[in-house]
Scaffold this active site. Sequence first.
Site, PDB file in Angstrom:
ATOM      1  N   SER A 103       0.800  -1.231   0.000  1.00 43.81           N
ATOM      2  CA  SER A 103       0.000   0.000   0.000  1.00 43.81           C
ATOM      3  C   SER A 103       0.838   1.290   0.000  1.00 43.81           C
ATOM      4  CB  SER A 103      -0.980   0.003   1.172  1.00 43.81           C
ATOM      5  OG  SER A 103      -1.966  -0.977   0.947  1.00 43.81           O
TER       6      SER A 103
ATOM      7  N   THR B  37      -6.024  -3.626   7.960  1.00 45.99           N
ATOM      8  CA  THR B  37      -5.820  -4.953   7.395  1.00 45.99           C
ATOM      9  C   THR B  37      -5.872  -6.022   8.477  1.00 45.99           C
ATOM     10  OG1 THR B  37      -4.495  -6.235   5.825  1.00 45.99           O
ATOM     11  CG2 THR B  37      -3.265  -4.846   7.359  1.00 45.99           C
TER      12      THR B  37
ATOM     13  N   LYS C 129     -10.037  -6.229  10.355  1.00 51.88           N
ATOM     14  CA  LYS C 129     -11.096  -5.727   9.470  1.00 51.88           C
ATOM     15  C   LYS C 129     -12.497  -5.838  10.073  1.00 51.88           C
ATOM     16  CE  LYS C 129      -8.604  -6.366   5.141  1.00 51.88           C
ATOM     17  NZ  LYS C 129      -8.660  -6.792   3.742  1.00 51.88           N
TER      18      LYS C 129
ATOM     19  N   ALA D  11     -12.848 -13.526   2.841  1.00 51.08           N
ATOM     20  CA  ALA D  11     -12.762 -12.950   1.496  1.00 51.08           C
ATOM     21  C   ALA D  11     -13.954 -13.406   0.652  1.00 51.08           C
ATOM     22  CB  ALA D  11     -11.452 -13.363   0.836  1.00 51.08           C
TER      23      ALA D  11
ATOM     24  N   TYR E  81      -2.424 -13.035  -5.678  1.00 52.23           N
ATOM     25  CA  TYR E  81      -1.501 -12.564  -6.722  1.00 52.23           C
ATOM     26  C   TYR E  81      -0.054 -13.007  -6.471  1.00 52.23           C
ATOM     27  CZ  TYR E  81      -0.563  -8.861  -3.374  1.00 52.23           C
ATOM     28  OH  TYR E  81      -0.258  -8.169  -2.228  1.00 52.23           O
TER      29      TYR E  81
HETATM   30  P1  ATR Z   1      -9.876 -15.446   4.444  1.00 51.34           P
HETATM   31  O1  ATR Z   1     -10.491 -14.713   5.600  1.00 51.34           O
HETATM   32  O2  ATR Z   1      -8.617 -14.848   3.913  1.00 51.34           O
HETATM   33  O3  ATR Z   1     -10.867 -15.728   3.379  1.00 51.34           O
HETATM   34  P2  ATR Z   1     -10.099 -17.948   5.871  1.00 51.34           P
HETATM   35  O4  ATR Z   1     -11.269 -17.407   6.605  1.00 51.34           O
HETATM   36  O5  ATR Z   1      -9.044 -18.665   6.630  1.00 51.34           O
HETATM   37  O6  ATR Z   1      -9.355 -16.839   5.043  1.00 51.34           O
HETATM   38  O7  ATR Z   1     -10.676 -18.917   4.720  1.00 51.34           O
HETATM   39  C1  ATR Z   1      -9.866 -19.754   3.981  1.00 51.34           C
HETATM   40  C2  ATR Z   1     -10.719 -20.501   2.944  1.00 51.34           C
HETATM   41  O8  ATR Z   1      -9.826 -21.387   2.234  1.00 51.34           O
HETATM   42  C3  ATR Z   1     -11.798 -21.378   3.532  1.00 51.34           C
HETATM   43  O9  ATR Z   1     -12.872 -21.440   2.608  1.00 51.34           O
HETATM   44  C4  ATR Z   1     -11.123 -22.740   3.637  1.00 51.34           C
HETATM   45  O10 ATR Z   1     -11.986 -23.846   3.613  1.00 51.34           O
HETATM   46  P3  ATR Z   1     -12.704 -24.367   4.979  1.00 51.34           P
HETATM   47  O11 ATR Z   1     -13.814 -23.399   5.250  1.00 51.34           O
HETATM   48  O12 ATR Z   1     -13.192 -25.717   4.652  1.00 51.34           O
HETATM   49  O13 ATR Z   1     -11.630 -24.348   6.045  1.00 51.34           O
HETATM   50  C5  ATR Z   1     -10.322 -22.718   2.365  1.00 51.34           C
HETATM   51  N1  ATR Z   1      -9.205 -23.675   2.429  1.00 51.34           N
HETATM   52  C6  ATR Z   1      -8.035 -23.521   3.095  1.00 51.34           C
HETATM   53  N2  ATR Z   1      -7.236 -24.596   2.908  1.00 51.34           N
HETATM   54  C7  ATR Z   1      -7.924 -25.459   2.108  1.00 51.34           C
HETATM   55  C8  ATR Z   1      -7.652 -26.728   1.524  1.00 51.34           C
HETATM   56  N3  ATR Z   1      -6.482 -27.342   1.728  1.00 51.34           N
HETATM   57  N4  ATR Z   1      -8.590 -27.296   0.741  1.00 51.34           N
HETATM   58  C9  ATR Z   1      -9.776 -26.686   0.509  1.00 51.34           C
HETATM   59  N5  ATR Z   1     -10.093 -25.464   1.022  1.00 51.34           N
HETATM   60  C10 ATR Z   1      -9.189 -24.874   1.808  1.00 51.34           C
END
Ligand code: ATR
Length: 287
Positions: free
Chosen positions: A22, A66, A70, A134, A226
């Site tokens: 940023s 961040t 958030k 996200a 990215y």
């Molecule tokens: P953010 O807030 O950045 O979106 P998060 O809340 O930790 O991060 O969410 C991560 C996402 O990636 C979730 O949808 C997670 O799936 P689960 O809800 O089943 O935990 C998904 N994710 C992370 N590792 C994964 C993996 N190895 N296979 C499939 N989905 C995964």
Amino acid sequence: MNVNGTTKVYGLIGNPVEHTLSPLIHAYLAERLNMNMTYVPFCVKDNLNSGVRGARALGIHGLNITVPYKNLVIPILEEIDELALEIGAVNTLVPVQNGYKGYNTDMSGLKRAMESEGIILNGKTVVILGAGGAARAVAFLLAKEEAAKIYILNRTFEKAKVIADHVNRFLEKEVAIPLLLSEYKSLPSSYIAIQASSVGLNESETAIIEEEDFYKGVEVGYDLVYKPFVTKFMKYVEAQGKQAFNGLKMLVYQGIDAFELWNDCTVPHDLAEDLCRMLEKTVVNHE
Ligand code: ATR
């Protein structure tokens, strides 16, 4: 730039903040638009409340927020934008009379980034991969943009269902449908796919869905990640002869949207594109 008595100070609050891009975004905009401002990352370990109130007392003209703050910043705000409230996450603070008003420019930025590539969400069938913070934000952006159908695919069904239920309650109709990742075969024949999970972040060998059949239905793919610059998800989409984009433009446009809110201005399109190219070079050079 030289800091002097009239320099406006902006900042980022998070933990960690060491790797943020940023400051580069805002320094570039400030220089090109000839503005006397500076943008400082602040690593706030706890005491978010004191940090935000202190920033306001110091006359800091605008803040980004961040990870991990958030959601946690919301109770501290004086006002909040309607979409940010529904999303449940704020990344930009604009000063108002007794504090700050919170916005979510991650999502307005994603919308602008997609539009700059000719991707329109209104009336479309869209698949979101993932159901974390996200993905939840993307689902509400799609609701606001009146996507025709929103499929939320996740490893854990319950998390996809919570988001879908919330979106459907908000819209007062059944637009969002939760599915397990393994249920992708029940999707319609064609869809925009938005990769909103953390799978593939900082590693180029994995995509959240590895089956080629899923990618046959993808009209255009958008990965919020990215790093790496070309993700495995993007490679799968491109292997089907379709366009795939990474999340760098979203990052640029969330910064531009924040900059415009803070300074009540419009960043010209050419300048935005120059900024995207500059940041692209920076990210690729660091790979
Ligand atoms: P953010 O807030 O950045 O979106 P998060 O809340 O930790 O991060 O969410 C991560 C996402 O990636 C979730 O949808 C997670 O799936 P689960 O809800 O089943 O935990 C998904 N994710 C992370 N590792 C994964 C993996 N190895 N296979 C499939 N989905 C995964």
